[in-house]
Design an enzyme around this catalytic site. Structure first.
Site, PDB file in Angstrom:
ATOM      1  CD  GLU A  63     -10.290   3.513  -0.697  1.00  0.00           C
ATOM      2  OE1 GLU A  63     -11.135   3.937   0.100  1.00  0.00           O
ATOM      3  OE2 GLU A  63      -9.165   3.123  -0.354  1.00  0.00           O
ATOM      4  CG  ASP A 120      -2.299   0.624   0.854  1.00  0.00           C
ATOM      5  OD1 ASP A 120      -2.283   1.806   0.468  1.00  0.00           O
ATOM      6  OD2 ASP A 120      -3.348  -0.033   0.936  1.00  0.00           O
ATOM      7  CG  HIS A 156      -4.581   1.853  -2.098  1.00  0.00           C
ATOM      8  ND1 HIS A 156      -4.648   2.337  -0.817  1.00  0.00           N
ATOM      9  CD2 HIS A 156      -5.847   1.912  -2.589  1.00  0.00           C
ATOM     10  CE1 HIS A 156      -5.910   2.676  -0.530  1.00  0.00           C
ATOM     11  NE2 HIS A 156      -6.655   2.429  -1.595  1.00  0.00           N
TER      12      HIS A 156
HETATM   13  C1  ACM Z   1     -11.048  -0.693   0.885  1.00  0.00           C
HETATM   14  O1  ACM Z   1     -11.510  -0.581   2.019  1.00  0.00           O
HETATM   15  N1  ACM Z   1     -10.384   0.319   0.332  1.00  0.00           N
HETATM   16  C2  ACM Z   1     -11.170  -1.907   0.116  1.00  0.00           C
END
Ligand code: ACM
Length: 554
Positions: A347, A197, A271
């Site tokens: 995201e 991440d 991410h």
């Molecule tokens: C998430 O909570 N971004 C999968």
């Protein structure tokens, strides 16, 4: 549970006796059937183990493991014990008889017998036995009694998972093992390992050593995540942590012994700041980046949209990015024997793509109409490379935006809608909606625990139904709880956030929906708190304080 077992002690013939209640079990998850029988099994010597089955070597390891666990309460097992009470394990090697993970268990005055079609069933039967034993060692001279009963048991779902985020907070190998031990005890069988991440790349990739040398380190910071000071010029990134490939192999082995499959996640194309810090050429902007130590990284707007302040997205228009990912997923596929590889997809901020002439030209050339289509193009490329390695891609439900890749499975987190849509299109889905499964959310009042932006109470988790009406249930693989660790600074805190809500999930995902019963679950959960007080089990026992720089003290 052993409140019942221990509450009444009698003095008879100079012996104290731990007297269990016979009518009710304290098992979590609740078994499919449990029938109390008259009497108790009295254990006052080693249990003589008999292994029967096509491959009883498989049972030897599990017997040894059981012996270690049971020795905590003074129970020993011995294959050579001549007489006395018996622990009979019978592997019929006919999965159809009990299902791949089911078992039949009987406790009578002569001993305990477990029959299963597969080794996993024997393992789960033994977990049930462990839960029937006292929470703590009995006082000297107190006899160990187990209520007689018969049980038939098998899980409702094959995917009973927890997700552990090791990017935001790095957990050592020893700590991950402790997390696995507790999962196994509650018959949870998938660890979704969130390995990469913006805040740390945690898995060694031999083709790209900087991913961990650079991406595995950030400047040391404390305080509220999201509000920490960004690195100052020249500051050294000394807060490091990653798993070598040997570490990964060790964790995979440890998990497999506990019938847990690990699903690794490499979260792309968003991410990805830690990867970009290591290799800035992977992004569109190509500006030198840093691994985010928990400083402000995004702005969220009232209409639900957001902006990433740092470009944490991979460049979908660059063939070199796909060549990079092919090597990364190639090494990941070699390390993890399970069917699924998680490729993230959540995201992903598209603002930098929208502004990029390179992306715009790429989209025109490939007939891609918008950035959603571009993300779909990216995920389809990743899907193809994962499939070429003999694995199946799973991704967060955003992988459906712009069109879902062939054969990909969907992990539905923004409610169950994505999972429902995926199943309607014939794709497998795992349900993990924020409303019921987000274990990073507060579980108590904000005056009692660190403030987080949402709450999720145990009762709500217990009310989770993974198969919404009208869905083909065979495509819902199961569900999982997700522990994001932005605000989880230690393993103890990880356990605090995970349990007891994961007990509710264990029951939701294992036991038939028709047996669910909140008051009974609460009573059984209370009984399990005594077990939690007994501390940690397994190889990782009593290890504290490790991080990427310092080995844990065991
Ligand atoms: C998430 O909570 N971004 C999968």
């Amino acid at each position: 549970m052993l409140k019942q077992l221990l509450i009444i002690t009698m003095v008879a013939s100079g012996l104290s006796v731990a007297q269990p209640a016979a009518s009710q079990h304290q098992l979590i998850p609740a078994p499919v059937t449990y029938t109390a029988q008259p009497g108790h099994l009295t254990i006052n010597g080693p249990l003589a183990v008999t292994n029967e089955g096509a491959n009883s070597a498989q049972l030897k390891a599990v017997t040894q493991w059981f012996g270690q666990q049971a020795s905590r309460v003074g129970l020993t097992v011995d294959a050579n014990a001549a007489a006395g009470k018996v622990l009979r394990l019978r592997l019929v090697n006919k999965p159809n008889d009990h299902g791949a993970e089911g078992y039949k268990l009987e406790v009578n005055t002569g001993g305990i017998s477990i029959e299963a079609g597969e080794p996993a069933g024997i393992f789960y039967g033994l977990q049930s036995v462990l839960q029937m034993l006292p929470a703590r060692a009995l006082n000297k001279g107190v006899q160990l009694l187990v209520p007689c009963c018969t049980m038939a048991d098998a899980p409702r779902f094959g995917w009973r998972g927890l997700m552990l985020d090791v990017s935001r907070h790095f957990f050592t190998v020893s700590e991950v093992k402790q997390y696995l031990d507790v999962m196994a005890h509650y018959k949870l069988n998938v660890l979704h390992w969130h390995l990469t991440d913006d805040n740390g790349w945690r898995i060694e990739i031999k083709s790209f050593p900087k991913l961990t040398e650079v991406g595995g380190c950030r400047v040391p910071r404390y305080g509220t995540f999201g509000e920490r000071l960004a690195p100052v010029p020249g500051e050294k990134a000394t807060d490091c942590g990653f798993y070598t490939q040997a570490d990964i192999a060790e964790v995979v082995r440890y998990a497999a012994e506990r019938h847990i499959t690990i699903v690794p996640e490499i979260d792309v194309p968003g991410h990805s700041l830690a990867a970009i810090a290591a290799y800035p050429e992977l992004s569109i902007t190509k500006v030198p980046a840093y691994v985010n130590p928990g400083s402000k990284f995004s702005e969220w707007y009232a209409n639900g949209t957001f902006k990433m302040l740092l470009d944490n997205t991979l460049n979908p228009a660059d063939e070199k990015v796909y060549a990079f990912l092919d090597k990364v997923f190639g090494e990941v596929a070699q390390l993890f024997p399970g069917q699924y590889i998680h490729a993230g997809g959540d995201e992903c901020y598209h603002g930098y793509w929208e502004k990029s002439p390179v992306c715009q030209q790429f989209m025109r050339k490939n007939g891609i109409k918008d950035v959603h289509g571009l993300q779909s193009y990216f995920m389809k490329r990743v899907n193809a490379m994962i499939a070429a390695k003999g694995k199946t891609m799973i991704g967060w439900d955003e992988i459906m935006d712009g069109g879902l890749a062939d054969g990909a499975a969907v992990m539905s987190w923004r409610g169950t809608k994505g999972g429902v849509e995926a199943a309607k299109m014939g794709h497998a889905a795992v349900m993990t909606p924020t409303t019921h499964c987000y274990l990073d959310y507060m579980q108590a009042d904000a005056t009692l625990e660190p403030r987080i932006y949402e709450k999720l109470y145990l009762k709500t988790t217990y009310e989770f139904e993974p198969v919404p009406a009208g869905v083909n249930s065979s495509l819902i693989l199961g569900g999982q709880g997700n522990l994001w660790t932005e605000k989880v600074p230690t393993l103890d805190h990880a356990f605090y956030m995970t349990y007891p809500r994961a007990l509710a999930l264990a029951e939701v995902l294992w036991s038939p929906a028709s047996t669910r019963e909140w008051p009974g679950f609460v009573q059984r959960t209370e009984a399990h708190f005594e077990r939690f007080d007994q501390g940690k089990t397994g190889e990782g026992q009593n290890c504290h304080g490790g991080n990427g720089l310092r080995p844990p003290q065991c």
